[in-house]
Write a protein that holds these residues in place. Structure first.
Motif, mmCIF file in Angstrom:
data_model
loop_
_atom_site.group_PDB
_atom_site.id
_atom_site.type_symbol
_atom_site.label_atom_id
_atom_site.label_comp_id
_atom_site.label_asym_id
_atom_site.label_seq_id
_atom_site.Cartn_x
_atom_site.Cartn_y
_atom_site.Cartn_z
ATOM 1 N N LYS A 1 0.829 -1.212 0.000
ATOM 2 C CA LYS A 1 0.000 0.000 0.000
ATOM 3 C C LYS A 1 0.858 1.254 0.000
ATOM 4 N N GLU A 2 1.963 1.242 0.728
ATOM 5 C CA GLU A 2 2.861 2.395 0.746
ATOM 6 C C GLU A 2 3.540 2.595 -0.606
ATOM 7 N N ILE A 3 3.911 1.495 -1.246
ATOM 8 C CA ILE A 3 4.501 1.593 -2.584
ATOM 9 C C ILE A 3 3.485 2.175 -3.561
ATOM 10 N N MET B 1 -15.999 -3.989 -8.621
ATOM 11 C CA MET B 1 -16.982 -4.292 -9.660
ATOM 12 C C MET B 1 -17.304 -5.780 -9.710
ATOM 13 N N VAL B 2 -16.329 -6.640 -9.435
ATOM 14 C CA VAL B 2 -16.549 -8.071 -9.565
ATOM 15 C C VAL B 2 -16.808 -8.772 -8.239
ATOM 16 N N ASP B 3 -16.706 -8.059 -7.145
ATOM 17 C CA ASP B 3 -16.970 -8.645 -5.839
ATOM 18 C C ASP B 3 -18.406 -9.139 -5.795
ATOM 19 N N ASP B 4 -18.577 -10.390 -5.456
ATOM 20 C CA ASP B 4 -19.896 -11.030 -5.369
ATOM 21 C C ASP B 4 -20.633 -11.074 -6.697
ATOM 22 N N LEU B 5 -19.942 -11.006 -7.797
ATOM 23 C CA LEU B 5 -20.559 -11.070 -9.115
ATOM 24 C C LEU B 5 -20.957 -12.507 -9.435
ATOM 25 N N THR B 6 -22.197 -12.694 -9.823
ATOM 26 C CA THR B 6 -22.714 -14.004 -10.226
ATOM 27 C C THR B 6 -23.519 -13.832 -11.502
ATOM 28 N N LEU B 7 -23.899 -14.942 -12.093
ATOM 29 C CA LEU B 7 -24.756 -14.867 -13.276
ATOM 30 C C LEU B 7 -26.117 -14.259 -12.933
ATOM 31 N N ASP B 8 -26.572 -14.478 -11.711
ATOM 32 C CA ASP B 8 -27.878 -13.951 -11.293
ATOM 33 C C ASP B 8 -27.895 -12.426 -11.191
ATOM 34 N N ASP C 1 3.230 -4.269 -13.212
ATOM 35 C CA ASP C 1 2.627 -5.152 -12.216
ATOM 36 C C ASP C 1 2.019 -4.324 -11.080
ATOM 37 N N LEU C 2 2.740 -3.301 -10.654
ATOM 38 C CA LEU C 2 2.222 -2.386 -9.628
ATOM 39 C C LEU C 2 0.950 -1.705 -10.107
ATOM 40 N N LEU C 3 0.950 -1.231 -11.337
ATOM 41 C CA LEU C 3 -0.228 -0.571 -11.898
ATOM 42 C C LEU C 3 -1.405 -1.533 -11.964
ATOM 43 N N ASP C 4 -1.164 -2.767 -12.382
ATOM 44 C CA ASP C 4 -2.224 -3.781 -12.401
ATOM 45 C C ASP C 4 -2.802 -3.990 -11.010
ATOM 46 N N CYS C 5 -1.927 -4.070 -10.030
ATOM 47 C CA CYS C 5 -2.363 -4.267 -8.640
ATOM 48 C C CYS C 5 -3.234 -3.110 -8.172
ATOM 49 N N ILE C 6 -2.835 -1.889 -8.486
ATOM 50 C CA ILE C 6 -3.609 -0.711 -8.098
ATOM 51 C C ILE C 6 -4.976 -0.728 -8.766
ATOM 52 N N TYR C 7 -5.014 -0.988 -10.063
ATOM 53 C CA TYR C 7 -6.298 -1.038 -10.768
ATOM 54 C C TYR C 7 -7.201 -2.107 -10.181
ATOM 55 N N TYR C 8 -6.644 -3.279 -9.919
ATOM 56 C CA TYR C 8 -7.471 -4.352 -9.381
ATOM 57 C C TYR C 8 -8.006 -3.992 -7.994
ATOM 58 N N ASN C 9 -7.136 -3.558 -7.110
ATOM 59 C CA ASN C 9 -7.538 -3.303 -5.723
ATOM 60 C C ASN C 9 -8.411 -2.068 -5.549
#
Length: 79
Positions: free
Chosen positions: A9-11, A66-73, A52-60
């Protein structure tokens, strides 16, 4: 929170601060390390490179929510 998570997080915080001052392609690993008071080897312990750092920031900070608890329903409601 683990030490590894805190360091990551500091990085990320130091990197985002640098992004306000310099273009992405001009930022070096040494710049990132200096901005958060670590050495380059510590950076490489946590990340492969600045992409890799940029990917981590975008994901977190964006994709994770957006994808947390994402299901087909609930696909249409979330996306």
């Amino acid at each position: 929170m683990s030490d590894s998570t805190t360091t990551k997080k500091e990085i990320a915080k130091g990197f985002k601060k640098l992004m306000l001052e310099k273009r992405f392609d001009k930022i070096t690993i040494s710049d990132i390390a200096a901005s958060c008071g670590i050495n380059r080897q510590t950076f490489y312990y946590h990340f492969l490179d600045k992409y890799d750092l940029l990917d981590c920031i975008y994901y977190n900070e964006a994709i994770h929510y957006m994808v947390d608890d994402l299901t087909l329903d609930n696909w249409n409601d979330k996306v």
